[in-house]
Design an enzyme around this catalytic site. Sequence first.
Site, PDB file in Angstrom:
ATOM      1  N   GLU A  22       3.435   1.549  -6.325  1.00  0.00           N
ATOM      2  CA  GLU A  22       3.630   0.940  -5.007  1.00  0.00           C
ATOM      3  C   GLU A  22       3.879  -0.564  -5.113  1.00  0.00           C
ATOM      4  O   GLU A  22       4.690  -1.107  -4.374  1.00  0.00           O
ATOM      5  CB  GLU A  22       2.438   1.228  -4.093  1.00  0.00           C
ATOM      6  CG  GLU A  22       2.364   2.662  -3.616  1.00  0.00           C
ATOM      7  CD  GLU A  22       3.492   3.056  -2.669  1.00  0.00           C
ATOM      8  OE1 GLU A  22       4.130   2.183  -2.041  1.00  0.00           O
ATOM      9  OE2 GLU A  22       3.734   4.270  -2.554  1.00  0.00           O
TER      10      GLU A  22
ATOM     11  N   GLU B 237      13.283   5.402   1.245  1.00  0.00           N
ATOM     12  CA  GLU B 237      14.511   5.164   2.025  1.00  0.00           C
ATOM     13  C   GLU B 237      14.242   4.848   3.495  1.00  0.00           C
ATOM     14  O   GLU B 237      15.083   4.261   4.162  1.00  0.00           O
ATOM     15  CB  GLU B 237      15.478   6.339   1.893  1.00  0.00           C
ATOM     16  CG  GLU B 237      14.973   7.641   2.475  1.00  0.00           C
ATOM     17  CD  GLU B 237      15.958   8.780   2.286  1.00  0.00           C
ATOM     18  OE1 GLU B 237      16.003   9.648   3.187  1.00  0.00           O
ATOM     19  OE2 GLU B 237      16.681   8.805   1.278  1.00  0.00           O
TER      20      GLU B 237
ATOM     21  N   ALA C 125       0.847  -1.194   0.000  1.00  0.00           N
ATOM     22  CA  ALA C 125       0.000   0.000   0.000  1.00  0.00           C
ATOM     23  C   ALA C 125       0.877   1.237   0.000  1.00  0.00           C
ATOM     24  O   ALA C 125       2.064   1.167   0.320  1.00  0.00           O
ATOM     25  CB  ALA C 125      -0.910  -0.003   1.227  1.00  0.00           C
TER      26      ALA C 125
ATOM     27  N   GLU D 191      11.698   2.896   4.436  1.00  0.00           N
ATOM     28  CA  GLU D 191      10.768   1.768   4.387  1.00  0.00           C
ATOM     29  C   GLU D 191      11.557   0.463   4.289  1.00  0.00           C
ATOM     30  O   GLU D 191      12.363   0.276   3.387  1.00  0.00           O
ATOM     31  CB  GLU D 191       9.882   1.944   3.145  1.00  0.00           C
ATOM     32  CG  GLU D 191       8.679   1.093   3.079  1.00  0.00           C
ATOM     33  CD  GLU D 191       7.771   1.516   1.926  1.00  0.00           C
ATOM     34  OE1 GLU D 191       6.561   1.515   2.159  1.00  0.00           O
ATOM     35  OE2 GLU D 191       8.244   1.824   0.824  1.00  0.00           O
TER      36      GLU D 191
END
Length: 181
Positions: free
Chosen positions: A92, A140, A76, A142
């Site tokens: 995504e 960066e 998501a 995540e």
Amino acid sequence: MKKFEEKTISTEEIYKGRIINVQKDEVTLPNGKTASRELIKHPGAVAIIPVTKEGKIVMVEQYRKPLEQSIIEIPAGKLEPGEAPEKTAMRELEEETGYGAKNFEKIYSFATSPGFADEIIHLYAATDLYQIEQPASPDEDEFVELMEVSIEEAERLVEKQQIYDAKTILAIMWAKNNLSK
């Protein structure tokens, strides 16, 4: 006037952030009295149910600071200004999983927390997945781990509260009703 509509008298911006804004509205209630409402404004998001040719759902495990734990979710992400939801879903999917999909089908759009936030999530099913040779990187900040789970495995993860968020539970319900036929 719409049934039960609350007319905004004034709005005070409390916080302006990168992902959300917070405001306090003074409203006139249907009975003529006034009240205040604390609102979170969000640009909206997409969520994707990536389905492998084996009928498994590609999910990601990641740490969620508000819950102080890692949970397993469907991919998501937030809508960018001016970006169509389907384009966000494709982006995504690639960033979080390294996959593309030949088919995207919009399933639902739904409000996540209508008592205090205006966030709408657009849910898509992605099928005919293919691996992208050089996929776009996740943000960066995540960190995710991929997994492929059957619908039955996903239901067990819900029971163990390893899948804990509404969008993923809704996705599993949709998959159970639409993929296992």
